[in-house]
Design a protein around this motif. Sequence first.
Motif, short mmCIF file in Angstrom:
data_model
loop_
_atom_site.label_atom_id
_atom_site.label_comp_id
_atom_site.label_asym_id
_atom_site.label_seq_id
_atom_site.Cartn_x
_atom_site.Cartn_y
_atom_site.Cartn_z
N VAL A 44 0.86 -1.18 0.00
CA VAL A 44 0.00 0.00 0.00
C VAL A 44 0.90 1.23 0.00
CG1 VAL A 44 -1.87 1.24 1.14
CG2 VAL A 44 -1.74 -1.26 1.31
N ILE A 49 0.10 13.35 -6.05
CA ILE A 49 -0.13 13.10 -7.47
C ILE A 49 1.12 13.41 -8.29
CG2 ILE A 49 -1.39 13.97 -9.48
CD1 ILE A 49 -3.89 14.02 -7.80
N GLN A 52 3.56 10.56 -9.49
CA GLN A 52 3.09 9.48 -10.37
C GLN A 52 4.23 8.78 -11.14
OE1 GLN A 52 0.20 10.70 -13.29
NE2 GLN A 52 -0.78 8.70 -13.37
N VAL A 55 5.77 6.38 -8.77
CA VAL A 55 4.84 5.31 -8.35
C VAL A 55 4.77 4.22 -9.43
CG1 VAL A 55 2.44 4.78 -7.77
CG2 VAL A 55 3.52 6.85 -6.86
N THR A 71 -1.40 -0.94 -4.42
CA THR A 71 -2.46 0.06 -4.40
C THR A 71 -1.83 1.39 -4.02
OG1 THR A 71 -3.98 -1.62 -3.60
CG2 THR A 71 -4.71 0.66 -3.41
N LEU A 73 -2.66 5.28 -2.79
CA LEU A 73 -3.59 6.32 -2.34
C LEU A 73 -2.94 7.66 -2.70
CD1 LEU A 73 -4.19 4.81 1.21
CD2 LEU A 73 -5.47 4.34 -0.88
N TYR A 74 -3.41 8.24 -3.79
CA TYR A 74 -2.84 9.52 -4.24
C TYR A 74 -3.43 10.67 -3.42
CZ TYR A 74 -0.43 7.66 -8.33
OH TYR A 74 0.43 7.01 -9.18
N ASP A 76 -4.08 14.71 -2.98
CA ASP A 76 -4.25 15.94 -3.75
C ASP A 76 -4.24 17.11 -2.77
OD1 ASP A 76 -5.02 18.08 -5.25
OD2 ASP A 76 -6.72 17.08 -6.21
N ALA A 96 -11.12 11.26 7.11
CA ALA A 96 -11.57 9.97 6.58
C ALA A 96 -11.02 8.80 7.40
CB ALA A 96 -11.18 9.84 5.11
N MET A 99 -11.00 5.41 5.75
CA MET A 99 -9.90 5.08 4.85
C MET A 99 -8.69 4.57 5.63
SD MET A 99 -8.59 5.24 1.78
CE MET A 99 -9.13 6.59 0.71
N ALA A 102 -9.23 1.15 6.87
CA ALA A 102 -9.11 0.16 5.79
C ALA A 102 -7.65 -0.18 5.54
CB ALA A 102 -9.77 0.69 4.52
N VAL A 103 -6.79 0.83 5.53
CA VAL A 103 -5.36 0.58 5.33
C VAL A 103 -4.83 -0.25 6.50
CG1 VAL A 103 -3.09 1.65 5.16
CG2 VAL A 103 -5.03 2.66 3.95
N GLN B 52 -7.96 15.82 -12.24
CA GLN B 52 -7.67 16.66 -11.07
C GLN B 52 -8.28 18.08 -11.18
OE1 GLN B 52 -3.49 17.18 -10.27
NE2 GLN B 52 -3.79 17.43 -8.09
N LEU B 69 -17.04 16.26 4.39
CA LEU B 69 -15.70 15.84 3.96
C LEU B 69 -15.79 15.42 2.50
CD1 LEU B 69 -12.76 15.18 4.99
CD2 LEU B 69 -13.55 12.84 5.27
N TYR B 74 -8.07 8.60 -6.36
CA TYR B 74 -7.54 8.81 -7.71
C TYR B 74 -7.09 7.49 -8.30
CZ TYR B 74 -7.54 13.92 -7.56
OH TYR B 74 -7.90 15.23 -7.53
N TRP B 98 -10.40 -4.54 0.51
CA TRP B 98 -10.39 -3.72 1.74
C TRP B 98 -10.75 -2.27 1.44
CZ3 TRP B 98 -6.68 0.08 1.34
CH2 TRP B 98 -5.60 -0.16 0.48
N ALA B 102 -14.24 -0.35 2.55
CA ALA B 102 -14.16 0.91 3.30
C ALA B 102 -15.10 1.94 2.71
CB ALA B 102 -12.73 1.43 3.30
#
Lengths: 420, 420
Positions: A44, A49, A52, A55, A71, A73-74, A76, A96, A99, A102-103, B52, B69, B74, B98, B102
Motif C-alpha cells: 500500500v 499526485i 506518479q 509510483v 495500491t 492512495l494519491y 491531492d 476519513a 480510509m 481500511a489501510v 484533477q 468531507l 484517484y 479492503w 471501506a
Amino acid sequence: MSERALGGARRAVRDPADLDAKLEALASLCVTVGVNLQRGQELVVSAPIEAQPLVRHVAATAYRAGARLVTCLYEDPHLVRAHLDHGDDQALDCAAAWMSEAVARALEAGAGRLFIYGPYPDLLTGADPQRIARMHAALAASMKAEAAMTAGLRVNWCAIPFVTESWARMVRPGVPPDAAVALLWDDLFDVLRIGEADPIERWQAHLRTLAARRDALEARRIDALHFYDGQTDIRIGLARGHRWIGGASIAANGVQAVCNMPAEEIFTCPHRERAEGRLVASRPLALGGVRVEGLVLTFRGGRIIDTHATRGKEMLDALLASDEGARRLGEVGLVPESSRVAAKRVLYYNTLLDENAASHVAFGQSYAACLSDDLAPEATGANRSSLHVDCMLGSATMNVDAILPGGEVEPLMRRGEFTL
Amino acid sequence: MSERALGGARRAVRDPADLDAKLEALASLCVTVGVNLQRGQELVVSAPIEAQPLVRHVAATAYRAGARLVTCLYEDPHLVRAHLDHGDDQALDCAAAWMSEAVARALEAGAGRLFIYGPYPDLLTGADPQRIARMHAALAASMKAEAAMTAGLRVNWCAIPFVTESWARMVRPGVPPDAAVALLWDDLFDVLRIGEADPIERWQAHLRTLAARRDALEARRIDALHFYDGQTDIRIGLARGHRWIGGASIAANGVQAVCNMPAEEIFTCPHRERAEGRLVASRPLALGGVRVEGLVLTFRGGRIIDTHATRGKEMLDALLASDEGARRLGEVGLVPESSRVAAKRVLYYNTLLDENAASHVAFGQSYAACLSDDLAPEATGANRSSLHVDCMLGSATMNVDAILPGGEVEPLMRRGEFTL
C-alpha cells in the motif's frame, strides 16, 4: 552556491531520461531495501499526485518482486486547501477515518507500506492557524489505527522523500523553479546513494555501520543524555525499557525494513517527565508550511514551560496546545555532523532529511518500537500525543554525554561527531 | 465533419479559461443535480488523475454546499497495466477488497458518491484476453460491497464522463490529440447542457420530460418488449415486479439523485430466461479497450447461444464465459433517436454516452433498483453476474412494441422515436 549548484543540475537530472532512470533506481531501493517487500505481500503506497512517475516504477518493481497487489492512495493537496477554505465549522473536525482503518486492516492482513512524502510547504499560507490546528487534530485522530501499525513497527514499511515544485521553491528561493527542482533531486539522489555503482550494496554497508553504533548505545543502558554547546544545556532522561533504533529494524511480522530513507539517525524514547534545561534550536522548524525561527525552549519536569521565537511562535504555540502530551518529548535522535545530509549544509524544511542532518528531539507522540515489550507502556514514562514535531539542536559545536545508571558520565559525541 | 468540428473546438474549449469555467459549471451540476449532496453529507469521489482540475472544483462546490468531507480516490491506469504486465499468477486474482469495503462503510454511514469516469480504451492493448478477464473478475468480486450500495440505489450517487486524451484519440482518430480533446469536450458540454443559460433549470425541465415517459411505461405493467427493424427481431420478457428507471430517482436514504449524466434513457430489468430471437448490434462495443464490431447474437430461453462478430469475438467470448449470468440479460433501455447524444452521430466507445444514444440491452448483472421490494430477488427472474456490458441495438429504423399482460400489442417506438 548557485554556480556549483546549477552545474550539478546540468550534470544530472536536467535530462528527463536520466531523471527517469534515477527514479527507477529509487523505486528499486525503497521496494527492496526500504520496505523489503516479500513475495506474496500486498503493498500500500501513499504519494502526492506529482509523484506518479515514481509510483509507476514502484508498481513495476514490486510486481516483479512478487507483490500480490500494489495500491496507491494519491494525495491531492488542493483538496486539503479546499477543505480549509470552504469547509464549514462541522467539516473542520472531520477526516476519513474509514480510509485509515481500511489501510490498517490491509496491513493486519499482511501488506507492506510505502510513504512517498512530497511536502507542500506553501499549501496553507495565509490560513487561520486555529483552523489548521483543528484539521491537524482531526486528521491525526482519524489515522490512529494505521499509525499504531507503523509506529509500532508491526509491519515492514518505509518513508522516502519526493521533490515537489512547492518544496523545491522553498529550499532554493532565489533559483528558477525548474532549476530548484533539479538541484533538490541532485541532493536527494546523493544522500540516497542513487546514481552510484551498486547503491544496494552501499546501503548494506551503511546499515552495518548504523547497527554497530546502535548496539554500542543499547549496551550502555543509558539513564539520561546531556546536550551542551554553550547555548543549549539540557538533560533528557530516557524512558524505562527504552530501545535504540536506527538503520534497519525487524518488524513484528519478521521482515527487516529501513523505515526512513535517508537513514543517518539513531534514536530512542525519552521519559515524558525528565527533560530539564534550555534548548536552542539549531535550525528552523517547518510547521504546516509556517517557518518557526529563532526558537528557544525551556523545560521543567519534562514539560515545555516557555517558548520564544523570532518568527512563527503563534503557530507553534497553537500546536503545542493540541493536548497535554504536545508539550513533552517523544523522541531523541543522534546524528553526526559527517552524515551525508549534514554535509549538504542546506535546510530542507523536511523532517525526513533534516532529522538526518542534526541531532534532534521531537515534541509529542513517542514510538512504541522504541520501548521494550517487557514493560506495560504506562510504566515506561513514554509520552503520548496527537502531535509529533521534530526540532533540531545538533550542530558542529554540540557535545553529548551519556549519564549511566550508576551516575558515571561518558562522552558520546564531541563537536558533533560520535566518540563511541 | 472535421471542418464543422474544428470550428466548434476553436469556438469553445481551446481557451483554458473557458474550459476551466465549464469544468466549474460541470462540478456544480454533478454535485447539486447529480449527487444532490445534502448539507452535512460526506462525498466520496473516484476519478482518474487526469481529472484533477475537475475534482478541485467538485471539492470547492461540495464544501460550499455544506459537505462534511470530500475524499477522492484517484485512479492511475498505469498501475492497472503494471499489474497485468508484471503481476505473477497469484497477483492476477487479487484486488483491493479492503478499499471497496471501506467505501461501502462510508456510504452506509451516510456519504454520497461521485464517479468521474475517464476511459483509457488503449490501456490494455496487446494484453492477453485471458489475463484481462481474470483481473476483471477479481476486480468485480472485490467491489461487491460497494456495488450493492450504488446499484441498489441505497445512497445518492452520480457518474459523469471526463475526457481523457486516450479516449479522445479513439473517438477522433484522424485529428491531432489536442483538437480531439477539445472536440470531445464540446460534445460533452453540449449533451450535459453546460455553457447554456441556467443549465440547472434546463436539467430540471429535461428531468420532468423523462419522469412523464417513465410513469407512462410503468403504468402499463408490460410483460415483454418486441424490437424489430428488419435485421434485429427479438422479444425480451421483463422481470416480475420490474420498475422503469430514468432521469431522477429517489435513493433509499430519501435523497433524489441523477445517477448517470447525461440522462436520456429509460430502463428496466429483463427476465433472465425470456429473451428469444436475433439481435444485431447497431454500434460497436468497447470491451477493456478492445472493439467488438459486426456483432450478431442469438438468444434462446434468455441465453446467448451463438455469437458472431467481424472483430473482437475472442474478447467477447472470454467475457461471456466469466460466469453463467454473463450470457443473459440484466438491463434493457429505451432511448429516442432525438436524444442530444444520438444527434451527435458519433460513436463514443463509452457506455455513459452511447447508452444514451440508442436503445440497448446489457449482458450480465441486473440493477436491484429496477425491481420491486415486494418480491424476493430470486422470485423476479432478474439476472446475476460479475459482468455488466451494454450493447446498442436502437437505430433510426427500430420499432418497439409493448406486449401487455393480456397479450395486447401496443406500439412504444416507431423509427426510433417514442409514440407514447
